[in-house]
Write a protein that holds these residues in place. Sequence first.
Motif, mmCIF file in Angstrom:
data_model
loop_
_atom_site.group_PDB
_atom_site.id
_atom_site.type_symbol
_atom_site.label_atom_id
_atom_site.label_comp_id
_atom_site.label_asym_id
_atom_site.label_seq_id
_atom_site.Cartn_x
_atom_site.Cartn_y
_atom_site.Cartn_z
ATOM 1 N N THR A 7 0.832 -1.205 0.000
ATOM 2 C CA THR A 7 0.000 0.000 0.000
ATOM 3 C C THR A 7 0.867 1.256 0.000
ATOM 4 O O THR A 7 0.442 2.305 -0.451
ATOM 5 C CB THR A 7 -0.932 0.024 1.230
ATOM 6 O OG1 THR A 7 -0.152 -0.055 2.409
ATOM 7 C CG2 THR A 7 -1.937 -1.096 1.154
ATOM 8 N N LEU A 10 3.286 1.124 -3.942
ATOM 9 C CA LEU A 10 2.578 1.421 -5.192
ATOM 10 C C LEU A 10 2.344 2.920 -5.376
ATOM 11 O O LEU A 10 2.662 3.459 -6.443
ATOM 12 C CB LEU A 10 1.259 0.634 -5.230
ATOM 13 C CG LEU A 10 0.544 0.619 -6.563
ATOM 14 C CD1 LEU A 10 1.445 0.063 -7.654
ATOM 15 C CD2 LEU A 10 -0.717 -0.190 -6.466
ATOM 16 N N PRO A 11 1.827 3.669 -4.392
ATOM 17 C CA PRO A 11 1.649 5.105 -4.592
ATOM 18 C C PRO A 11 2.984 5.834 -4.774
ATOM 19 O O PRO A 11 3.085 6.779 -5.556
ATOM 20 C CB PRO A 11 0.944 5.578 -3.325
ATOM 21 C CG PRO A 11 0.301 4.374 -2.764
ATOM 22 C CD PRO A 11 1.164 3.221 -3.169
ATOM 23 N N ALA A 14 4.113 5.278 -8.359
ATOM 24 C CA ALA A 14 3.279 6.031 -9.300
ATOM 25 C C ALA A 14 3.648 7.510 -9.278
ATOM 26 O O ALA A 14 3.740 8.164 -10.327
ATOM 27 C CB ALA A 14 1.808 5.834 -8.955
ATOM 28 N N LEU A 15 3.901 8.049 -8.086
ATOM 29 C CA LEU A 15 4.296 9.451 -7.967
ATOM 30 C C LEU A 15 5.646 9.702 -8.637
ATOM 31 O O LEU A 15 5.844 10.704 -9.328
ATOM 32 C CB LEU A 15 4.340 9.855 -6.487
ATOM 33 C CG LEU A 15 4.711 11.300 -6.202
ATOM 34 C CD1 LEU A 15 3.655 12.232 -6.789
ATOM 35 C CD2 LEU A 15 4.855 11.534 -4.720
#
Length: 186
Positions: A7, A10-11, A14-15
């Motif tokens: 969790t 992944l963010p 992506a950022l």
Amino acid sequence: MRPISRTVTLPVAALAALLAGCSSMPSLSDLASVTGDKVLGLVTPYRVEVVQGNVLTKELVSKVKPGMPRAQIRDLLGSPMLADAFHEDRWDYVFTIQRQGAPKQHRKVVALFEGDKLKTLEVPDDLPSENEFVAAINTFKPTGPAPKLSLTEAERKALPTPAKSAEPTQEPIGPVRTYPPLEPRT
């Protein structure tokens, strides 16, 4: 040591990908320079007209003669754009104009003095006449013949003569005032 959860990973990934993509994205000015004056080949952005300095033409400069005092030069050409305290015997008249649809213009005229009198005036070879200057900055290109600005002698004679007023001159309305003379009588 604790494992990093999906969790969080992944963010963050992506950022990082988004930020890397932003650095290679062209700006609007880059797009405009690639496609001429149009952004994305479709829209022409408004560009502010920038005019700086004194408009000097051949007609104005021809009136200036060596030996003229500084005050007379200022009356003819206007205040110089640059009058340096360290170079008191030099005035720089700089002119730049940038209009949309017309090429950028930049000219510099230098006045050199000896004391209060003009020694020389350094004028560029490409200094335009008044008509050439107006034609160079005119971005409005009319179609068709130029408008007629004056009447011929035959057209003037064909005009009706103005009717003469039959009324006599009227007396002033309201109180009539008299004022003492401005200068004392001798």
